[in-house]
Design a protein around this motif. Structure first.
Motif, short mmCIF file in Angstrom:
data_model
loop_
_atom_site.label_atom_id
_atom_site.label_comp_id
_atom_site.label_asym_id
_atom_site.label_seq_id
_atom_site.Cartn_x
_atom_site.Cartn_y
_atom_site.Cartn_z
N VAL A 19 0.87 -1.07 -0.13
CA VAL A 19 0.09 -0.14 0.02
C VAL A 19 0.82 1.28 0.04
CG1 VAL A 19 -1.88 1.18 1.30
CG2 VAL A 19 -1.88 -1.34 1.38
N ILE A 20 0.66 2.03 -0.88
CA ILE A 20 1.72 3.31 -1.28
C ILE A 20 0.83 4.39 -1.14
CG2 ILE A 20 3.26 4.53 -2.86
CD1 ILE A 20 4.57 1.85 -3.63
N ASP A 21 1.11 5.33 -0.44
CA ASP A 21 0.34 6.77 -0.48
C ASP A 21 1.15 7.43 -1.79
OD1 ASP A 21 -0.30 9.37 -0.37
OD2 ASP A 21 -0.45 9.17 1.89
N VAL A 22 0.39 7.77 -2.86
CA VAL A 22 1.20 8.16 -3.94
C VAL A 22 1.71 9.69 -3.66
CG1 VAL A 22 1.01 8.87 -6.43
CG2 VAL A 22 -0.20 6.82 -5.69
N ASP A 23 0.88 10.43 -2.78
CA ASP A 23 1.27 11.70 -2.51
C ASP A 23 2.44 12.01 -1.82
OD1 ASP A 23 -0.99 12.83 -4.11
OD2 ASP A 23 -2.17 11.93 -2.28
N THR A 24 2.64 11.17 -0.74
CA THR A 24 3.98 11.22 0.09
C THR A 24 4.95 10.30 -0.47
OG1 THR A 24 3.15 9.73 1.74
CG2 THR A 24 2.47 11.80 2.00
N GLU A 25 4.71 9.32 -1.24
CA GLU A 25 5.48 8.19 -1.55
C GLU A 25 5.78 7.12 -0.39
OE1 GLU A 25 8.77 9.59 -4.00
OE2 GLU A 25 7.55 10.65 -5.56
N ALA A 26 5.27 7.27 0.47
CA ALA A 26 5.49 6.35 1.71
C ALA A 26 4.79 4.93 1.43
CB ALA A 26 4.90 7.17 2.87
N VAL A 27 5.56 4.09 1.72
CA VAL A 27 4.99 2.73 1.90
C VAL A 27 4.24 2.65 3.13
CG1 VAL A 27 5.49 0.07 1.89
CG2 VAL A 27 6.90 1.70 0.33
#
Length: 394
Positions: A19-27
């Protein structure tokens, strides 16, 4: 703002996910379900630095994904925050030339393409069907390994076989690892502060599966993998390029049927067939101990890679950047040195100290005065997929 995307990579007996938050690029979370279809399976779910491990059987992909939904509900992240599910899809043929939102028509198209990727597309389809059933309220998106190479010119993708046969059955070069080649080539331009559309690049994706691409001004013009991921470079267990007549020879001399030849070239060849190992750390240990077979395997591997770089130099006419990525490309300075030093006369000057430095960061490993910039850029196919999924649902 937050845009979490669930990414699924479904193999015949496993499901890898992030699951990746595209806006922060965090996994946000990641994990793997293994040994699907066997009596004993396992699930490892990573969140906030902690790992939840479960041992249990998963008879099929549907049951595995239904259980994964329960794991998300119990341990997070909350599934109602997921904006889309992105599916890594190996083969899009000529029909799917870009990322698409999945509906019943797309699924039927993928089934029709299964003969082009019988080892990869069917488990991917099973994963898509199971995920749509488990998560029916969010859009599902197919991201194709072949899409980046939809720009190949006809002279690059056409095989010199009977035209009608090729047209009727979709027989041509498609290329794979496209998500990685796209991500890395764009990252190179970003790091160097150069216009992507002005750079001529060669990208070497060297992992257990390996491929190389020629990219002119941001457009892929050639690549080493073909109709299937078997063609091209020497890989962990795949032969890469061989004489097409080898298939008939093995049938006549060894009595192998087509399935037997396919198994030999896909699973018992490459570095495994040459040296007995697939991990390059093990290979270098064997070479250190004087193993001649291992030394030959490394030489064959590098010779094939050099041959492709040379041909792509000719195709492009001018090369600005040569980049190494994926497991071997990012972590093996011996392979990089053997290749780049052989290219010195063509304008590739390696900085030996930079090449030996251990780092997980993107970096230049050529000297400042090298006419061609040589780089190591870690790939991030999952982030690239998440970006594609977000764009598709937008």
């Amino acid at each position: 703002m937050s845009t979490p995307i669930l990414l699924l990579n479904c193999g015949s007996s496993s499901i890898k996910y992030q699951v990746i938050d595209v806006d922060t690029e965090a996994v946000v979370a990641s994990g793997i379900i293994q040994r699907i279809g066997e009596e004993s399976g396992s699930l490892d779910h990573k969140l906030d630095g902690e790992t939840v491990h479960v041992d249990r059987g998963f008879p099929n992909h549907s049951r595995a994904l239904n259980y994964l939904v329960r794991v998300f509900s119990a341990h997070g992240p909350e599934l109602d925050t997921i904006r889309a599910v992105g599916h890594r899809t190996v083969h899009g043929g000529e029909r799917f030339r870009s990322t698409v939102v999945i509906d019943d028509e797309v699924l039927e198209g993928l089934r029709e393409l299964s003969p082009l990727a019988p080892l990869h597309n069917p488990p991917g389809i099973a994963g898509i069907e199971a995920a749509r059933e488990a998560l029916p309220d969010v859009p599902h998106v197919a991201i194709f390994d072949t899409a980046f190479f939809a720009t190949l010119p006809r002279e690059a993708y056409t095989y010199a076989i009977d035209t009608e046969t090729a047209r009727a059955h979709g027989i041509r070069k498609y290329g794979f690892h496209g998500t990685s080649h796209s991500y890395v080539s764009k990252k190179v331009a970003e790091i160097l502060g150069r216009d992507y559309a002005e750079l001529n690049q060669i990208v070497c994706h060297l992992g257990n599966g390996a491929s190389i691409s020629a990219i002119r001004g941001g457009v892929a013009v050639d690549t080493s993998m073909g109709l299937t991921p078997l063609a091209g470079l020497v890989m962990g267990t795949r032969s890469g390029d061989v004489d097409p007549g080898l298939h008939a020879f093995l049938g006549r001399e060894l009595g192998l049927d087509l399935a037997g030849v396919d198994n030999l070239l896909n699973k018992k060849s490459g570095m495994l067939g040459l040296s007995g190992v697939t991990d390059f750390r093990d290979l270098l240990e064997l070479i250190h101990d004087g193993d001649e077979a291992a030394e030959l395997a490394l030489d064959v591997y590098c010779h094939r890679l050099l041959s492709y770089i040379g041909s792509y130099l000719a195709v492009l006419g001018r090369v600005d950047v040569l980049t190494f990525t994926a497991g071997v490309g990012e972590n093996n300075p011996v392979v990089r040195a053997k290749v780049v030093n052989r290219l010195a006369a063509l304008g590739f000057v390696l900085d030996e100290q930079a090449n030996q430095a251990r780092s997980k960061d993107p970096r230049v490993i050529s000297t400042p005065d090298s006419p061609v910039t040589v780089m190591v850029v870690p790939t991030n196919e999952e982030l690239a997929m998440a970006r594609e999924a977000k764009a598709a649902i937008s």
